[in-house]
Design a protein around this motif. Structure first.
Motif, PDB file in Angstrom:
ATOM      1  N   GLY A 125     -16.520   6.877   5.570  1.00  0.00           N
ATOM      2  CA  GLY A 125     -17.373   6.294   4.543  1.00  0.00           C
ATOM      3  C   GLY A 125     -16.702   5.288   3.637  1.00  0.00           C
ATOM      4  O   GLY A 125     -16.912   5.293   2.420  1.00  0.00           O
ATOM      5  N   GLY A 126     -15.858   4.425   4.195  1.00  0.00           N
ATOM      6  CA  GLY A 126     -15.205   3.403   3.395  1.00  0.00           C
ATOM      7  C   GLY A 126     -13.918   3.847   2.735  1.00  0.00           C
ATOM      8  O   GLY A 126     -13.320   3.094   1.972  1.00  0.00           O
ATOM      9  N   VAL A 127     -13.477   5.075   3.027  1.00  0.00           N
ATOM     10  CA  VAL A 127     -12.217   5.582   2.481  1.00  0.00           C
ATOM     11  C   VAL A 127     -11.235   5.779   3.630  1.00  0.00           C
ATOM     12  O   VAL A 127     -11.601   6.309   4.686  1.00  0.00           O
ATOM     13  CB  VAL A 127     -12.420   6.919   1.740  1.00  0.00           C
ATOM     14  N   ARG A 128      -9.999   5.335   3.431  1.00  0.00           N
ATOM     15  CA  ARG A 128      -8.984   5.474   4.471  1.00  0.00           C
ATOM     16  C   ARG A 128      -7.791   6.266   3.950  1.00  0.00           C
ATOM     17  O   ARG A 128      -7.221   5.950   2.915  1.00  0.00           O
ATOM     18  CB  ARG A 128      -8.494   4.094   4.923  1.00  0.00           C
ATOM     19  N   TRP A 129      -7.437   7.350   4.668  1.00  0.00           N
ATOM     20  CA  TRP A 129      -6.227   8.126   4.372  1.00  0.00           C
ATOM     21  C   TRP A 129      -5.161   7.747   5.391  1.00  0.00           C
ATOM     22  O   TRP A 129      -5.416   7.756   6.590  1.00  0.00           O
ATOM     23  CB  TRP A 129      -6.457   9.624   4.512  1.00  0.00           C
ATOM     24  N   GLU A 130      -3.962   7.462   4.919  1.00  0.00           N
ATOM     25  CA  GLU A 130      -2.827   7.214   5.810  1.00  0.00           C
ATOM     26  C   GLU A 130      -1.714   8.213   5.462  1.00  0.00           C
ATOM     27  O   GLU A 130      -1.250   8.248   4.321  1.00  0.00           O
ATOM     28  CB  GLU A 130      -2.291   5.798   5.622  1.00  0.00           C
ATOM     29  N   ARG A 131      -1.321   9.007   6.435  1.00  0.00           N
ATOM     30  CA  ARG A 131      -0.245   9.963   6.184  1.00  0.00           C
ATOM     31  C   ARG A 131       1.080   9.230   6.074  1.00  0.00           C
ATOM     32  O   ARG A 131       1.394   8.387   6.909  1.00  0.00           O
ATOM     33  CB  ARG A 131      -0.180  10.993   7.314  1.00  0.00           C
ATOM     34  N   ARG A 144      -1.391   7.662   1.518  1.00  0.00           N
ATOM     35  CA  ARG A 144      -1.909   6.471   0.844  1.00  0.00           C
ATOM     36  C   ARG A 144      -3.405   6.455   1.091  1.00  0.00           C
ATOM     37  O   ARG A 144      -3.865   6.582   2.231  1.00  0.00           O
ATOM     38  CB  ARG A 144      -1.269   5.198   1.399  1.00  0.00           C
ATOM     39  N   VAL A 145      -4.186   6.307   0.021  1.00  0.00           N
ATOM     40  CA  VAL A 145      -5.646   6.342   0.136  1.00  0.00           C
ATOM     41  C   VAL A 145      -6.214   5.021  -0.362  1.00  0.00           C
ATOM     42  O   VAL A 145      -5.873   4.565  -1.462  1.00  0.00           O
ATOM     43  CB  VAL A 145      -6.250   7.504  -0.677  1.00  0.00           C
ATOM     44  N   THR A 146      -7.053   4.411   0.449  1.00  0.00           N
ATOM     45  CA  THR A 146      -7.700   3.155   0.080  1.00  0.00           C
ATOM     46  C   THR A 146      -9.198   3.390  -0.063  1.00  0.00           C
ATOM     47  O   THR A 146      -9.861   3.813   0.895  1.00  0.00           O
ATOM     48  CB  THR A 146      -7.455   2.067   1.135  1.00  0.00           C
ATOM     49  N   TYR A 147      -9.716   3.155  -1.254  1.00  0.00           N
ATOM     50  CA  TYR A 147     -11.158   3.244  -1.515  1.00  0.00           C
ATOM     51  C   TYR A 147     -11.721   1.832  -1.496  1.00  0.00           C
ATOM     52  O   TYR A 147     -11.380   1.001  -2.345  1.00  0.00           O
ATOM     53  CB  TYR A 147     -11.438   3.894  -2.868  1.00  0.00           C
ATOM     54  N   SER A 148     -12.575   1.535  -0.535  1.00  0.00           N
ATOM     55  CA  SER A 148     -13.205   0.220  -0.470  1.00  0.00           C
ATOM     56  C   SER A 148     -14.330   0.157  -1.503  1.00  0.00           C
ATOM     57  O   SER A 148     -14.780   1.190  -2.015  1.00  0.00           O
ATOM     58  CB  SER A 148     -13.755  -0.027   0.935  1.00  0.00           C
ATOM     59  N   PRO A 149     -14.799  -1.050  -1.852  1.00  0.00           N
ATOM     60  CA  PRO A 149     -15.871  -1.177  -2.839  1.00  0.00           C
ATOM     61  C   PRO A 149     -17.089  -0.330  -2.473  1.00  0.00           C
ATOM     62  O   PRO A 149     -17.559  -0.349  -1.338  1.00  0.00           O
ATOM     63  CB  PRO A 149     -16.200  -2.670  -2.802  1.00  0.00           C
ATOM     64  N   GLY A 150     -17.567   0.453  -3.428  1.00  0.00           N
ATOM     65  CA  GLY A 150     -18.745   1.283  -3.228  1.00  0.00           C
ATOM     66  C   GLY A 150     -18.461   2.656  -2.658  1.00  0.00           C
ATOM     67  O   GLY A 150     -19.367   3.498  -2.590  1.00  0.00           O
ATOM     68  N   SER A 151     -17.225   2.923  -2.245  1.00  0.00           N
ATOM     69  CA  SER A 151     -16.920   4.220  -1.635  1.00  0.00           C
ATOM     70  C   SER A 151     -16.673   5.291  -2.698  1.00  0.00           C
ATOM     71  O   SER A 151     -16.405   4.992  -3.860  1.00  0.00           O
ATOM     72  CB  SER A 151     -15.710   4.107  -0.718  1.00  0.00           C
ATOM     73  N   GLU A 152     -16.740   6.543  -2.277  1.00  0.00           N
ATOM     74  CA  GLU A 152     -16.561   7.663  -3.199  1.00  0.00           C
ATOM     75  C   GLU A 152     -16.012   8.863  -2.442  1.00  0.00           C
ATOM     76  O   GLU A 152     -16.135   8.950  -1.216  1.00  0.00           O
ATOM     77  CB  GLU A 152     -17.886   8.029  -3.864  1.00  0.00           C
ATOM     78  N   VAL A 208     -13.203  -4.907  -5.325  1.00  0.00           N
ATOM     79  CA  VAL A 208     -12.004  -4.989  -4.490  1.00  0.00           C
ATOM     80  C   VAL A 208     -11.535  -3.587  -4.117  1.00  0.00           C
ATOM     81  O   VAL A 208     -11.866  -2.605  -4.792  1.00  0.00           O
ATOM     82  CB  VAL A 208     -10.857  -5.739  -5.217  1.00  0.00           C
ATOM     83  N   ASP A 209     -10.758  -3.501  -3.034  1.00  0.00           N
ATOM     84  CA  ASP A 209     -10.194  -2.220  -2.621  1.00  0.00           C
ATOM     85  C   ASP A 209      -9.295  -1.660  -3.723  1.00  0.00           C
ATOM     86  O   ASP A 209      -8.641  -2.406  -4.456  1.00  0.00           O
ATOM     87  CB  ASP A 209      -9.338  -2.385  -1.365  1.00  0.00           C
ATOM     88  N   CYS A 210      -9.269  -0.347  -3.811  1.00  0.00           N
ATOM     89  CA  CYS A 210      -8.310   0.326  -4.683  1.00  0.00           C
ATOM     90  C   CYS A 210      -7.358   1.110  -3.788  1.00  0.00           C
ATOM     91  O   CYS A 210      -7.789   1.986  -3.030  1.00  0.00           O
ATOM     92  CB  CYS A 210      -8.994   1.267  -5.668  1.00  0.00           C
ATOM     93  N   VAL A 211      -6.075   0.772  -3.839  1.00  0.00           N
ATOM     94  CA  VAL A 211      -5.050   1.432  -3.026  1.00  0.00           C
ATOM     95  C   VAL A 211      -4.236   2.346  -3.935  1.00  0.00           C
ATOM     96  O   VAL A 211      -3.767   1.919  -4.995  1.00  0.00           O
ATOM     97  CB  VAL A 211      -4.127   0.402  -2.347  1.00  0.00           C
ATOM     98  N   SER A 212      -4.075   3.600  -3.522  1.00  0.00           N
ATOM     99  CA  SER A 212      -3.344   4.554  -4.349  1.00  0.00           C
ATOM    100  C   SER A 212      -2.505   5.474  -3.474  1.00  0.00           C
ATOM    101  O   SER A 212      -2.792   5.669  -2.295  1.00  0.00           O
ATOM    102  CB  SER A 212      -4.316   5.389  -5.196  1.00  0.00           C
ATOM    103  N   ILE A 213      -1.454   6.012  -4.062  1.00  0.00           N
ATOM    104  CA  ILE A 213      -0.583   6.968  -3.395  1.00  0.00           C
ATOM    105  C   ILE A 213      -0.854   8.346  -3.988  1.00  0.00           C
ATOM    106  O   ILE A 213      -0.866   8.510  -5.211  1.00  0.00           O
ATOM    107  CB  ILE A 213       0.906   6.611  -3.582  1.00  0.00           C
ATOM    108  N   TRP A 214      -1.065   9.331  -3.117  1.00  0.00           N
ATOM    109  CA  TRP A 214      -1.378  10.688  -3.558  1.00  0.00           C
ATOM    110  C   TRP A 214      -0.397  11.690  -2.968  1.00  0.00           C
ATOM    111  O   TRP A 214       0.002  11.575  -1.807  1.00  0.00           O
ATOM    112  CB  TRP A 214      -2.788  11.095  -3.120  1.00  0.00           C
ATOM    113  N   SER A 215      -0.044  12.680  -3.770  1.00  0.00           N
ATOM    114  CA  SER A 215       0.695  13.844  -3.290  1.00  0.00           C
ATOM    115  C   SER A 215      -0.083  15.079  -3.723  1.00  0.00           C
ATOM    116  O   SER A 215      -0.496  15.179  -4.889  1.00  0.00           O
ATOM    117  CB  SER A 215       2.108  13.895  -3.874  1.00  0.00           C
TER     118      SER A 215
END
Length: 253
Positions: A125-131, A144-152, A208-215
């Motif tokens: 749904g417009g969200v990408r998780w990268e291990r 690393r998680v990227t939320y594209s515009p409009g995603s939740e 715009v995309d929001c790129v974030s790092i999560w632990s």
């Protein structure tokens, strides 16, 4: 438990972005627990037929539902990502400004090194998780998680919650986060940590995309790391049942 099917069953019975590997891992974990599709569907709050489609790789649940599935099975996104082949998202971008392989210090690399172009991923749904680890780490989920515009991460009326502590840093862009009754907008350079047992939601209503790092630490509880790793190894990556003592401390059996 919801009285009606979740939005993904109503609006998209089959999501083409689903991966067979994710479904296979879910099926293996469910069968290891000795649960039927009907029983597991009752626990998660979705129909057995939809779960069957997920396990066959023909559908992918929403983020919130997927979190419920992995939590109910004692899995992690690391474990799901470990079965996905993934691949580079943008070869041109990934290569820009990087030292060519022949000019690197070493061709073999350091144990534990994860190359940018080889990070396995999941997209929903417009969200990408990268291990960001070479394999499934039982002690921490580092993604690393990227939320594209409009995603939740989940609908506003069905926020996520799970075991563990979340640590997040925004690399670029901005997004809105709600934790319990508190809401705020986080932007590039901001960081946040919170107890994942508190209902929470992430939403990117921006352009715009929001790129974030999560632990995520403590998804399998807070016993000694060696005990957690051994338990997961003995169970083949299966579940660890967590309990809460009178003082709120978590322990596994």
């Amino acid at each position: 438990m919801p009285s009606s099917p979740p939005p993904e069953e109503e609006t998209s019975a089959v999501r083409r972005e689903a991966t067979t590997g994710v479904g296979e891992r879910i099926r293996e974990a469910r069968q290891a627990e000795g649960m039927s599709l009907r029983e597991f569907g009752s626990r998660v709050g979705v129909s057995a037929s939809f779960l069957s489609q997920v396990e066959l790789g023909r559908a992918m649940p929403s983020m919130g539902t997927l979190w419920t599935i992995v939590s109910a099975l004692g899995l992690s996104f690391d474990a799901l990502l470990g079965t996905d082949t993934g691949g580079p998202a943008d070869t041109a971008t990934a290569a820009a400004g990087r030292i060519p392989a022949p000019e690197r210090l070493t061709g073999a690399g350091i144990p534990g090194l994860q190359r940018a172009a080889s990070s396995p991923d999941i997209r929903i749904g417009g969200v990408r998780w990268e291990r960001l680890t070479p394999g499934d780490d039982p002690l921490v989920e580092f993604v690393r998680v990227t939320y594209s515009p409009g995603s939740e991460s989940s609908p506003a009326d069905n926020m996520m919650r799970h075991t563990g502590l979340e640590y997040m840093h925004v690399v670029s862009g901005q997004m809105d986060i709600q934790v319990g009754f508190d809401r705020d907008t986080v932007q590039e350079g901001d960081s946040l940590t919170f107890d994942a047992a508190v209902p929470h939601r992430i939403h990117n209503p921006y352009e715009v995309d929001c790129v974030s790092i999560w632990s995520v630490v403590g998804r399998h509880g807070f016993a000694h790391p060696r005990d957690i790793a051994k338990r997961l190894s003995d169970q083949g990556g299966g579940s660890v049942t967590m309990h809460f003592g009178a003082d709120g401390h978590q322990f596994s059996d």
